[in-house]
Design an enzyme around this catalytic site. Structure first.
Site, PDB file in Angstrom:
ATOM      1  N   ARG A 151      25.857  14.820 -11.559  1.00 41.02           N
ATOM      2  CA  ARG A 151      26.032  14.307 -12.483  1.00 41.02           C
ATOM      3  C   ARG A 151      25.457  14.876 -13.789  1.00 41.02           C
ATOM      4  NH1 ARG A 151      24.411   9.300  -9.525  1.00 41.02           N
ATOM      5  NH2 ARG A 151      26.284   7.882  -9.533  1.00 41.02           N
ATOM      6  N   HIS A 164      23.470  20.641  -2.312  1.00 36.52           N
ATOM      7  CA  HIS A 164      24.402  20.113  -1.100  1.00 36.52           C
ATOM      8  C   HIS A 164      24.388  21.284  -0.118  1.00 36.52           C
ATOM      9  CE1 HIS A 164      26.186  17.359  -4.054  1.00 36.52           C
ATOM     10  NE2 HIS A 164      25.699  16.740  -3.105  1.00 36.52           N
TER      11      HIS A 164
END
Ligand code: PAF
Length: 283
Positions: free
Chosen positions: A189, A37
């Site tokens: 995840r 990100h």
């Protein structure tokens, strides 16, 4: 960095920037930020004057029995990282702000074809949830550009098609996947993996790399490569959902003439579902 959670405040700020002639980038996220990100934010900074990051765990893109309730929410840590990355505005709307009438009566954006293959088969409604929330975020921010990771290649292509079909005036930019030193693609995840699963997980990238090498060396028997990839994933302890060689532009079936290829895989390690892909250009 400014922090807002209401659309009205968001609009006030981005309108002021636009009137001042600033070029605005949007990085939509669901939070629990990792280096992938932060790379999107870094790339956004290079291409725009102002960077807006949204954090919204979008209930509409999670199916029944998926991890919406457990999805990691780490907003304060995320905000600290975004300050350091020099994002200009963090938008953290509550669900009520995005779906004021509730999700069941929300206008839905469905992108036909590409939404119904690969991950779309296993997660019905997922890409409609993604396309709907991304379309809303684009309308709220009206950025010049929006950045997404290539790791979620099918998502990126669904968003590109949605933007083209609806004539949304924004440039959609895909950014190469950021990986851990052992090759595992960065993902929120990954935090679900046990220590043992984490040590098995890099096999996914290793197998994709082997397939990519085989194609670069001239193999074009894609069905055989797919079945070998699936078998190797199983041997490495995964439960594969798919291992597929596709046209990288639209994810249609690849043939001997296809030049830009994507090798895509989705597989479960224990209870964690991992996805990854590699892009290969044939001579
Ligand atoms: O990739 C994600 O984090 C999400 O799918 C997105 C694009 C932010 C939409 O909720």
């Amino acid at each position: 960095m400014e922090r807002v959670s209401a659309i009205k405040e968001l609009r006030q700020q981005v309108t002021a920037w636009r009137l001042a002639g600033k070029r605005i980038a949007l990085v939509p996220t669901m939070g629990n930020l990792h280096v992938g990100h932060l790379e999107l934010v870094r790339q956004a900074r290079q291409r725009a004057d102002r960077v807006v990051v949204s954090i919204f765990v979008n209930p509409m893109q999670f199916g029944a029995g998926e991890d919406f309730d457990h999805y990691p929410r780490t907003q304060e840590q995320d905000a600290t990282q975004l300050e350091r990355a020099e994002a200009d505005l963090l938008f953290t709307p509550p669900v009520q702000e995005i779906y004021p009438r509730g999700q069941t009566v929300q206008t839905l954006i469905t992108v036909p074809g590409i939404s119904n293959i690969l991950c779309g088969v296993l997660r019905p409604g997922h890409f409609a949830g993604v396309a709907t929330v991304v379309c809303k975020l684009l309308n709220m921010v009206q950025p010049d550009l929006a950045l997404f990771g290539n790791k979620d290649l099918q998502q990126l292509l669904v968003i590109r098609q949605m933007v083209e079909d609806l004539c949304v005036p924004v440039e959609i930019i895909g950014i190469p996947t950021v990986r851990e030193p052992d090759g595992l693609a960065c993902s929120s995840r990954n935090g679900y993996l046990t220590a043992e699963e984490r040590s098995q997980a890099p096999a996914l990238y290793r197998l994709l790399s082997e397939t990519s090498k085989a194609i670069a060396q001239g193999r074009s028997d894609y069905a055989a490569l797919e079945s070998e990839g699936k078998q190797s994933l199983t041997a490495a302890g995964f439960k594969p959902d798919y291992y597929s060689i596709r046209n990288a532009v639209d994810l249609s079936e690849a043939n001997g003439e296809t030049q830009k290829l994507a090798i895509l895989a989705a597989a479960c390690l224990g209870r964690t579902r991992l996805i990854d892909n590699l892009l290969v250009e044939r001579e």
